[in-house]
Motif scaffolding. Sequence first.
Motif, PDB file in Angstrom:
ATOM      1  N   LEU A 108       0.835  -1.434  -0.312  1.00 46.23           N
ATOM      2  CA  LEU A 108      -0.146  -0.051   0.152  1.00 46.23           C
ATOM      3  C   LEU A 108       1.022   1.168   0.106  1.00 46.23           C
ATOM      4  O   LEU A 108       0.191   2.230  -0.657  1.00 46.23           O
ATOM      5  CB  LEU A 108      -1.440  -0.080   0.744  1.00 46.23           C
ATOM      6  CG  LEU A 108      -1.821  -0.987   0.997  1.00 46.23           C
ATOM      7  CD1 LEU A 108      -3.029  -0.832   2.451  1.00 46.23           C
ATOM      8  CD2 LEU A 108      -3.655  -1.291  -0.108  1.00 46.23           C
ATOM      9  N   ASN A 109       2.491   1.596   0.192  1.00 48.32           N
ATOM     10  CA  ASN A 109       2.986   2.289   1.183  1.00 48.32           C
ATOM     11  C   ASN A 109       4.051   2.697  -0.357  1.00 48.32           C
ATOM     12  O   ASN A 109       3.691   3.520  -1.075  1.00 48.32           O
ATOM     13  CB  ASN A 109       4.443   2.681   2.284  1.00 48.32           C
ATOM     14  CG  ASN A 109       3.048   2.294   3.319  1.00 48.32           C
ATOM     15  OD1 ASN A 109       1.659   3.014   3.234  1.00 48.32           O
ATOM     16  ND2 ASN A 109       3.814   2.332   4.781  1.00 48.32           N
ATOM     17  N   GLU A 110       4.004   1.662  -0.593  1.00 51.02           N
ATOM     18  CA  GLU A 110       5.031   2.280  -1.821  1.00 51.02           C
ATOM     19  C   GLU A 110       4.097   2.284  -3.529  1.00 51.02           C
ATOM     20  O   GLU A 110       4.371   2.958  -3.841  1.00 51.02           O
ATOM     21  CB  GLU A 110       5.790   0.590  -2.307  1.00 51.02           C
ATOM     22  CG  GLU A 110       6.596   0.137  -3.487  1.00 51.02           C
ATOM     23  CD  GLU A 110       7.822  -0.657  -3.811  1.00 51.02           C
ATOM     24  OE1 GLU A 110       8.121  -0.754  -5.039  1.00 51.02           O
ATOM     25  OE2 GLU A 110       7.500  -1.804  -3.271  1.00 51.02           O
ATOM     26  N   HIS A 111       2.810   1.395  -4.004  1.00 55.63           N
ATOM     27  CA  HIS A 111       2.411   1.616  -4.375  1.00 55.63           C
ATOM     28  C   HIS A 111       1.099   2.361  -4.918  1.00 55.63           C
ATOM     29  O   HIS A 111       0.408   3.295  -6.170  1.00 55.63           O
ATOM     30  CB  HIS A 111       1.757   0.389  -5.403  1.00 55.63           C
ATOM     31  CG  HIS A 111       2.784  -0.703  -5.069  1.00 55.63           C
ATOM     32  ND1 HIS A 111       4.026  -0.425  -6.244  1.00 55.63           N
ATOM     33  CD2 HIS A 111       3.589  -1.665  -4.880  1.00 55.63           C
ATOM     34  CE1 HIS A 111       4.812  -1.376  -6.952  1.00 55.63           C
ATOM     35  NE2 HIS A 111       4.754  -2.427  -5.801  1.00 55.63           N
ATOM     36  N   LEU A 112      -0.132   2.272  -3.886  1.00 56.89           N
ATOM     37  CA  LEU A 112      -1.254   3.457  -3.218  1.00 56.89           C
ATOM     38  C   LEU A 112      -0.605   4.964  -2.204  1.00 56.89           C
ATOM     39  O   LEU A 112      -1.235   5.742  -2.839  1.00 56.89           O
ATOM     40  CB  LEU A 112      -2.176   2.178  -2.902  1.00 56.89           C
ATOM     41  CG  LEU A 112      -1.921   0.872  -3.803  1.00 56.89           C
ATOM     42  CD1 LEU A 112      -3.064   0.955  -2.593  1.00 56.89           C
ATOM     43  CD2 LEU A 112      -2.815   1.457  -5.448  1.00 56.89           C
ATOM     44  N   GLY A 113       0.867   5.320  -2.477  1.00 55.15           N
ATOM     45  CA  GLY A 113       0.643   6.442  -1.360  1.00 55.15           C
ATOM     46  C   GLY A 113       0.563   6.531  -0.185  1.00 55.15           C
ATOM     47  O   GLY A 113      -0.353   7.628   0.251  1.00 55.15           O
ATOM     48  N   CYS A 114       0.229   5.194   0.228  1.00 55.22           N
ATOM     49  CA  CYS A 114       0.104   5.539   1.542  1.00 55.22           C
ATOM     50  C   CYS A 114       0.992   5.696   3.011  1.00 55.22           C
ATOM     51  O   CYS A 114       2.194   5.425   2.161  1.00 55.22           O
ATOM     52  CB  CYS A 114      -0.623   4.333   2.151  1.00 55.22           C
ATOM     53  SG  CYS A 114      -2.566   4.107   1.025  1.00 55.22           S
ATOM     54  N   THR A 115       1.188   6.167   4.063  1.00 56.89           N
ATOM     55  CA  THR A 115       1.823   6.080   5.101  1.00 56.89           C
ATOM     56  C   THR A 115       1.409   4.891   6.156  1.00 56.89           C
ATOM     57  O   THR A 115       1.434   5.556   7.209  1.00 56.89           O
ATOM     58  CB  THR A 115       2.248   7.166   4.611  1.00 56.89           C
ATOM     59  OG1 THR A 115       0.821   8.142   5.440  1.00 56.89           O
ATOM     60  CG2 THR A 115       2.735   8.705   3.662  1.00 56.89           C
ATOM     61  N   ILE A 116       0.867   4.579   5.857  1.00 56.78           N
ATOM     62  CA  ILE A 116       0.879   2.984   7.545  1.00 56.78           C
ATOM     63  C   ILE A 116       2.312   3.028   7.967  1.00 56.78           C
ATOM     64  O   ILE A 116       3.025   2.170   6.884  1.00 56.78           O
ATOM     65  CB  ILE A 116      -0.039   2.120   6.441  1.00 56.78           C
ATOM     66  CG1 ILE A 116      -1.019   2.484   6.441  1.00 56.78           C
ATOM     67  CG2 ILE A 116      -0.226   1.533   8.016  1.00 56.78           C
ATOM     68  CD1 ILE A 116      -2.175   1.835   5.369  1.00 56.78           C
ATOM     69  N   THR A 117       1.985   2.948   8.886  1.00 56.10           N
ATOM     70  CA  THR A 117       3.552   2.567  10.006  1.00 56.10           C
ATOM     71  C   THR A 117       4.060   1.373  10.039  1.00 56.10           C
ATOM     72  O   THR A 117       2.500   0.317  10.090  1.00 56.10           O
ATOM     73  CB  THR A 117       3.642   3.281  11.385  1.00 56.10           C
ATOM     74  OG1 THR A 117       3.462   4.590  11.757  1.00 56.10           O
ATOM     75  CG2 THR A 117       4.899   2.733  12.226  1.00 56.10           C
ATOM     76  N   HIS A 118       5.063   0.765   9.860  1.00 55.87           N
ATOM     77  CA  HIS A 118       4.792  -0.810  10.503  1.00 55.87           C
ATOM     78  C   HIS A 118       4.603  -1.269  11.255  1.00 55.87           C
ATOM     79  O   HIS A 118       5.213  -0.431  11.934  1.00 55.87           O
ATOM     80  CB  HIS A 118       5.618  -1.577   9.477  1.00 55.87           C
ATOM     81  CG  HIS A 118       6.490  -1.818   8.294  1.00 55.87           C
ATOM     82  ND1 HIS A 118       6.400  -0.706   7.126  1.00 55.87           N
ATOM     83  CD2 HIS A 118       6.150  -2.816   7.152  1.00 55.87           C
ATOM     84  CE1 HIS A 118       6.098  -0.768   5.864  1.00 55.87           C
ATOM     85  NE2 HIS A 118       6.242  -2.288   5.369  1.00 55.87           N
ATOM     86  N   ILE A 119       4.577  -2.443  12.135  1.00 52.18           N
ATOM     87  CA  ILE A 119       4.501  -2.885  13.204  1.00 52.18           C
ATOM     88  C   ILE A 119       5.307  -4.109  13.645  1.00 52.18           C
ATOM     89  O   ILE A 119       6.058  -4.873  13.064  1.00 52.18           O
ATOM     90  CB  ILE A 119       2.957  -3.351  13.447  1.00 52.18           C
ATOM     91  CG1 ILE A 119       2.280  -4.825  11.910  1.00 52.18           C
ATOM     92  CG2 ILE A 119       1.772  -2.066  13.597  1.00 52.18           C
ATOM     93  CD1 ILE A 119       1.138  -4.853  13.161  1.00 52.18           C
ATOM     94  N   GLN A 120       5.212  -4.320  14.849  1.00 53.22           N
ATOM     95  CA  GLN A 120       6.274  -4.337  15.559  1.00 53.22           C
ATOM     96  C   GLN A 120       5.731  -5.556  16.740  1.00 53.22           C
ATOM     97  O   GLN A 120       5.395  -4.586  17.732  1.00 53.22           O
ATOM     98  CB  GLN A 120       8.178  -4.177  15.919  1.00 53.22           C
ATOM     99  CG  GLN A 120       8.492  -5.508  16.144  1.00 53.22           C
ATOM    100  CD  GLN A 120      10.292  -5.008  16.113  1.00 53.22           C
ATOM    101  OE1 GLN A 120      10.146  -3.658  16.183  1.00 53.22           O
ATOM    102  NE2 GLN A 120      11.031  -5.503  16.806  1.00 53.22           N
TER     103      GLN A 120
END
Length: 225
Positions: free
Chosen positions: A43-55
Motif C-alpha cells: 500500500l505504501n509503495e504503490h498506492l501512496g499510503c503512509t501506514i507505519t509498519h508494526i512489530q
Amino acid sequence: MALSDLLYPDNPKRKQELIHLHQELLECMSTNFRATNELVGVLNEHLGCTITHIQMRKSSTVKENCDIIIQVMSEIQHQVQKIDSDMKEKLEPVLYQKLYDIKEPELEKIAIAQKVFSIILGEATSTAGMVAIKLLGSNLITFTVSKLISLLAQIGASVLGGISITIVGLGIEMILHAILGAVEKNQLLTAVRSYEKHLAEFKAASEKYQRAIHEVTSLVRQQVQ
C-alpha cells in the motif's frame, strides 16, 4: 508433584495442553504481524499510503499486541475506503460502476484505476491499478479484516489478554501462574476449552487473511519482474 495434581490427576496433561495452545496463539499472531507488514509495504509503495509498519512487542501482553495489530488493520480499512471514495469522486458514475461489475474485464478495471492514481499521485504504474482493483473487488477488507479485528478484540478481552508474550520462555509454572492468576488450578479444563475455542476461530480467520494478502503480494511481484 503439586497438591492440585494429586487432587486432580488430569492437571499435568491440561497444563501441557494449555502451554501448547498458548505457543500456537503467539505463533499465529506473529504470522499475522508479518502478513500485515507485507500488505502495508504494498500500500505504501504503490498506492501512496503512509501506514507505519508494526512489530510484535515481546515485553507486552497478548492484549497490547492485539491492540497494535487492530490499530493498523483499522488504518488499512480506512485507506481502502479512501481509495474507493477517490475513485467515486474522480470517475464518471458509469466508469465507477465498471470497477465493481464482475462482467467487466479485469484489465479494463485496472486501466481505469491507474488513470485515477495518475491524477492522485502524479504518476502511477499499472501495478497501482491492479492492487487497487484487487483490494476493492475482494472481501479482504470488507469481511476478512473485519472478522480478524473482532476475534483479536475478543482474545484481548479474554483471560488470555493479560498474559505477557515473553512468558513462553520462563517455564511451565510461570506460564500457568500468568494464565490463571487468581483462578484455581482445578479450573484448568475451563481455561483450556476457552483457549481452544479462541484459537480455532483465530487460526481459521488468520489463514484466510494471510492467503488474501499472499494473492495481492504475489501479483505485485509478478508485475515488477
